[in-house]
Each structure stands twice: as structure tokens, then as C-alpha cells.
Design an enzyme around this catalytic site. Structure first.
Site, PDB file in Angstrom:
ATOM      1  CE  LYS A 179      32.456 -31.262   6.632  1.00  0.00           C
ATOM      2  NZ  LYS A 179      31.183 -32.028   6.386  1.00  0.00           N
ATOM      3  CD  GLU A 251      25.709 -17.165   6.798  1.00  0.00           C
ATOM      4  OE1 GLU A 251      25.130 -17.336   7.901  1.00  0.00           O
ATOM      5  OE2 GLU A 251      25.333 -17.678   5.744  1.00  0.00           O
ATOM      6  CB  CYS A 285      21.553 -18.085   7.045  1.00  0.00           C
ATOM      7  SG  CYS A 285      22.056 -17.528   5.404  1.00  0.00           S
ATOM      8  CD  GLU A 383      19.706 -19.807  12.329  1.00  0.00           C
ATOM      9  OE1 GLU A 383      19.763 -19.385  11.159  1.00  0.00           O
ATOM     10  OE2 GLU A 383      20.679 -20.340  12.918  1.00  0.00           O
TER      11      GLU A 383
END
Length: 503
Positions: A179, A251, A285, A383
Site C-alpha cells: 500500500k 521505521e 527520515c 521532526e
């Protein structure tokens, strides 16, 4: 047979494109100009389950294939990828997420070696043969696939991250249901054409948002889940998997530290930091977001870092440019919020900090450098996932290490230094799953990729990436059936003489 059409609300099942049965859909907008580039289906739970069951059926035969045969087929898949010119998939990637075209081509060019690596790794890692605990007993363990794996992918590297986990899963003997992120479903669907060299049903692709993803993860016919994305979604997936004792590789992003030592080679450091902070507009990331710069070289580093950053060209990705748009309005708003918060608490904008002139349409934001940043600012805790570099001046290497570790994230960290002692100390001390010295962002198919703390659990790539998609089964075979002295009934003298059962 249906050909790929970005407007046809397609899914990929049984090695062919099919129109989704779901009446629900979502438009795909170009983040550079907000033009309509296609439409994706939002697959229902029942459609998701039907695809999973087809994958489960295909896996029954795939798991019985010997490792040499599986390896050969995966090499054929790699051949298909290598023979492609990548242009159509790359263009779709640019139109969907704003990635500069050379970077899209580069991503695709690195996919085939992943399948070759796991094709051979799975042949070599066939089991365990320890020293026996009893003469005449053959004791061993073999690896077995889980069954059907789910792969919920991010938008920033939609193809290569998928290949990391799909290649390992296939090599281990599983079937896969992918997906993609809503923002990059079209390029993922187009890339699915390469999987037609596999037996039908082994790799499938469904599309949709959160509800589609929840249906995929919650299915009792999904045996292992690989996810790359936010902490919030990763935590939710982990909880769902835990309820079914289902393994998950998660992750969940990071806020990576970059240490600039007083011993740093500034020519290299400035260039490396410009790349590690602003590559893909900071939407990586492992982008460097929190910079800790020694006071002795702080001013010179900032001056040179700002000068190089101002040279970066902004564009849609299809023309000559390094900085594209952010993927969505929400992504840009987060970067703007973090910048404004830092300024309100005393930080200084050295460059950027605004929407670039001439790019008011779309989700552009100038690459931004902040100085005077302190640990109480939101940009040091969250983040950013955008073109934002926050610089904190430090008085020592030890202070830099301490501040770098003062984060709930632990994905990666980098340092520029010419001191071997600092390099090794940084590697040993930084609380992250990966540490780069003088070479940020590089990866290796043969090394594990993943984080500590809130940045996730499990690993992609390397031997650990393969083991994530297979389980062991211990075997003990005595070819000569004999009574063992420790079996029932126990001898009478075992009860009070100090003797006992011996394994």
C-alpha cells in the site's frame, strides 16, 4: 487487459491492472502547481481482504520453491528493472511529490541491486547447525516464511524503500501486498509492471488512505507488516500487530543530529551539510535537522553554509533545480510553525524563512537556516521533515554529544571531524541506529537500516532485513530410536541421592 492509466483508479493484482471496485477515490495533485495528475482508489476492507487471500494462495506454491529457483526468478526481476529507462515512473514521481528528476532516476537505478543481493543472501542463509548436545542426535534449525507480508510505504522514497522490504520478503518465501502513500501511488502502480515476471499473485498493490491501511494491517491473513512513516501511525500499527502476535518492522522517522567538530574539514562539511539538510527539501527520515557546531568554527561554518544554501535553485523538479515543493500544505505549515516558534524564542533566520517569490502556487518553502537555537525550542524536539536546519552553538564535543542524544528520536546522526578519536567516540556514544562520519545519508544494501528509541523497531536491509521476514523452526532428529535415561519413570535413587534429570 487494462493498461496503466493514472486516472483509472487502478490496483495491481495477479500481475495485471484492474479497476478498483471501491466507489471512493482521491485526486492526486502536483505539489508544485496543484494540477490534477491522476486519481487513486480508496480500497474498501473487503477488496483489501480479497487481494490478501489471492496473495496467500500464490504464496503456497512460492514457499515450496527451492532457494535456487527463487533466486533465479528474483534475478529475472532485477533484469527487468535494469532494462527499463525509468523515464515514465520517474516523471510520475516528480509530478506526485516534487522530487527533482535526477533524484527520481537515481532512486530507480538503485532498485535492481537490492533484488540481486537478497536473491543470493537467501540462498546462503539456509539454516543453523550448532554443536549437538547429545551424541547421535542431529540438531538444527531452518528458516521458513511467515506467509503474506504487508508493506505500507512512505512518499519520500516510494520505490526504493518498497524494494528494500519486498525483495527481502520474496527471498524469504513470502507473498506481498503493497500500500503506497496516497501521494505517490501512481509511480508505485506504474513500477508494478516489473513484477509481472514473478508468478501471478506474489506482489500486489492496493491504494487508499488510513482506512485502507488499517484494513490491511488488521487482517488475520497478513502475517508480518513493514511500515515506514510517522511515530503516531507506527505506534498504532505496532499495537494492532501485538494483538495478533504479528511481527512488525517499523521505521518511524527521526530528527537527526549533525555535529560539526572544531576539527571538521569545513570545505567538505559545508557541502555535506547542505545536501544532508536540504536533499529532497529535507523530506528524508535521516535528514540532518539539529546542528551542533563548535563555537571555535561556528561563525565561519554558518557563513559558508548560508552562502552555499543560497545557491540552491528552486523549481518543480522537471527543470534544473535542487529544491522542489513540499509534498503538501500541511507539511509546509509544520515547517513554518517550527520556524516561527524558534524566532519567537530568540532564534535568528540566517536565510530562507519564507515562501519563495514567484512560487506562491504550490507548497514551496525556501531552504531555511536558523542560528541561536536552544534546546527548549520546538524545532529541537519535533521532526521538521522539511528544508529547515536549526543550529545550536556548543562549547565542546562532549556538549554536542549530550545535546544530540537529548531526543526521543534515534534514527541516525552524523559528524564531520578529522579526529579519529572523536569519530569513534561519536559512533559509540550516539543513541541512534546509524552513525555517519564525514559522509551523511549514504546507505548499503548489506547493512541494517533502522532506529533506536521512538524511531522504530526492527531493521530493513542486510541480513537482519531478511530475517525480519522469516521465522526459524528447530529440528531434532535421532535416526536411531533409543530409550533415554532421563525419561519417565525416574529411578528411585534420583529422589534423595542428589541426582536428577540431565539434558
Amino acid at each position: 487487459m487494462i493498461n496503466f492509466d493514472p486516472h483509472a483508479r487502478l490496483i495491481f493484482v495477479d500481475n495485471e491492472y484492474r479497476a478498483s471496485e471501491s466507489p471512493h477515490h482521491q485526486d492526486v495533485l502536483n505539489p508544485a502547481d496543484l494540477n490534477h495528475e491522476g486519481t487513486i482508489a480508496c480500497c474498501s476492507a473487503s477488496e483489501v481482504e480479497a487481494v490478501i487471500l489471492r496473495a496467500k494462495q500464490a504464496q503456497q506454491k512460492w514457499k515450496t520453491q527451492d532457494e535456487k529457483t527463487r533466486s533465479h526468478i528474483l534475478h529475472q526481476l532485477a533484469n527487468s528493472i535494469e532494462s527499463s529507462d525509468f523515464k515514465e515512473v520517474a516523471k510520475l514521481m516528480v509530478l506526485e511529490e516534487g522530487k527533482p528528476y535526477p533524484e527520481a532516476i537515481g532512486e530507480l537505478a538503485n532498485c535492481a541491486p537490492i533484488f540481486r543481493y537478497y536473491a543470493e543472501m537467501a540462498r546462503d542463509e539456509a539454516g543453523l547447525l550448532p554443536g549437538t548436545t547429545q551424541a547421535g542426535s542431529f540438531q538444527f534449525a531452518k528458516y521458513f516464511p511467515y506467509g503474506v507480508s504487508a508493506h505500507i510505504m512512505p512518499f519520500n522514497f516510494p520505490i526504493i524503500v518498497m524494494c528494500w522490504t519486498v525483495a527481502a520478503s520474496l527471498a524469504a518465501g513470502n507473498a506481498c501486498v503493497v500500500k503506497p502513500a496516497e501521494a505517490t501511488s501512481l509511480c508505485t502502480l506504474k513500477f508494478m509492471e516489473h513484477f509481472k515476471v514473478l508468478p501471478p499473485g506474489l506482489v500486489n498493490c492496493i491504494t487508499g488512505g488510513a482506512e485502507t491501511g488499517k484494513a490491511l494491517v488488521a487482517s488475520k491473513n497478513i502475517d508480518v507488516v513493514a511500515f515506514t512513516g510517522s511515530v503516531e501511525v507506527g505506534r498504532s500499527i505496532g499495537m494492532t500487530c501485538a494483538e495478533q502476535m504479528k511481527p512488525a518492522i517499523i521505521e518511524a522517522g527521526g530528527s537527526d543530529a549533525m555535529i560539526i567538530s572544531e576539527h571538521a574539514p569545513l570545505d567538505v562539511a559545508v557541502s555535506g551539510c547542505t545536501m544532508s539538510a536540504f536533499h529532497l527539501s529535507g523530506q528524508i527520515c535521516v535528514s540532518s535537522e539539529r546542528f551542533f557546531v563548535h563555537e571555535n568554527i561556528h561563525d565561519e561554518f554558518v557563513e559558508r553554509f548560508v552562502a552555499m544554501t543560497k545557491q540552491l535553485r528552486i523549481g518543480s523538479g522537471l527543470e534544473e533545480s535542487e529544491i522542489g515543493p513540499l509534498v503538501s500544505e500541511a507539511a509546509r505549515e509544520k515547517v513554518m510553525r517550527l520556524t516561527e516558534d524558534a524566532v519567537q524564542h530568540g532564534a535568528t533566520i540566517e536565510c530562507g524563512g519564507k515562501i519563495p517569490s514567484g512560487f506562491e502556487k504550490g507548497w514551496f518553502y525556501e531552504p531555511t537556516i536558523l542560528t541561536g537555537v536552544t534546546e527548549n525550542m520546538a524545532v529541537m524536539r519535533e521532526e521538521a521533515f522539511g528544508p529547515l536546519a536549526a543550529i545550536c552553538k556548543v562549547s565542546s564535543f562532549e556538549e554536542a554529544l549530550a545535546l544530540a542524544n537529548k531526543s526521543e528520536f534515534g534514527l541516525g546522526a552524523s559528524i564531520f571531524t578529522t579526529s579519529m578519536d572523536e569519530a569513534m567516540t561519536a559512533y559509540e556514544t550516539l543513541e541512534t541506529g546509524m552513525v555517519w562520519v564525514n559522509n551523511p545519508l549514504i546507505d548499503n544494501d548489506a547493512l541494517p537500516f533502522g532506529g533506536w528509541k521512538m524511531s522504530g523497531i526492527g531493521r530493513e536491509m542486510g541480513r537482519q532485513g531478511l530475517d525480519a521476514f522469516r521465522q526459524t523452526k528447530m529440528g531434532v532428529i535421532d535416526t536411531k530410536a533409543e530409550l533415554q535415561e532421563w525419561w519417565y519413570p525416574y529411578p528411585d535413587d534420583w529422589f534423595y541421592s542428589g541426582k536428577g534429570r540431565k539434558l
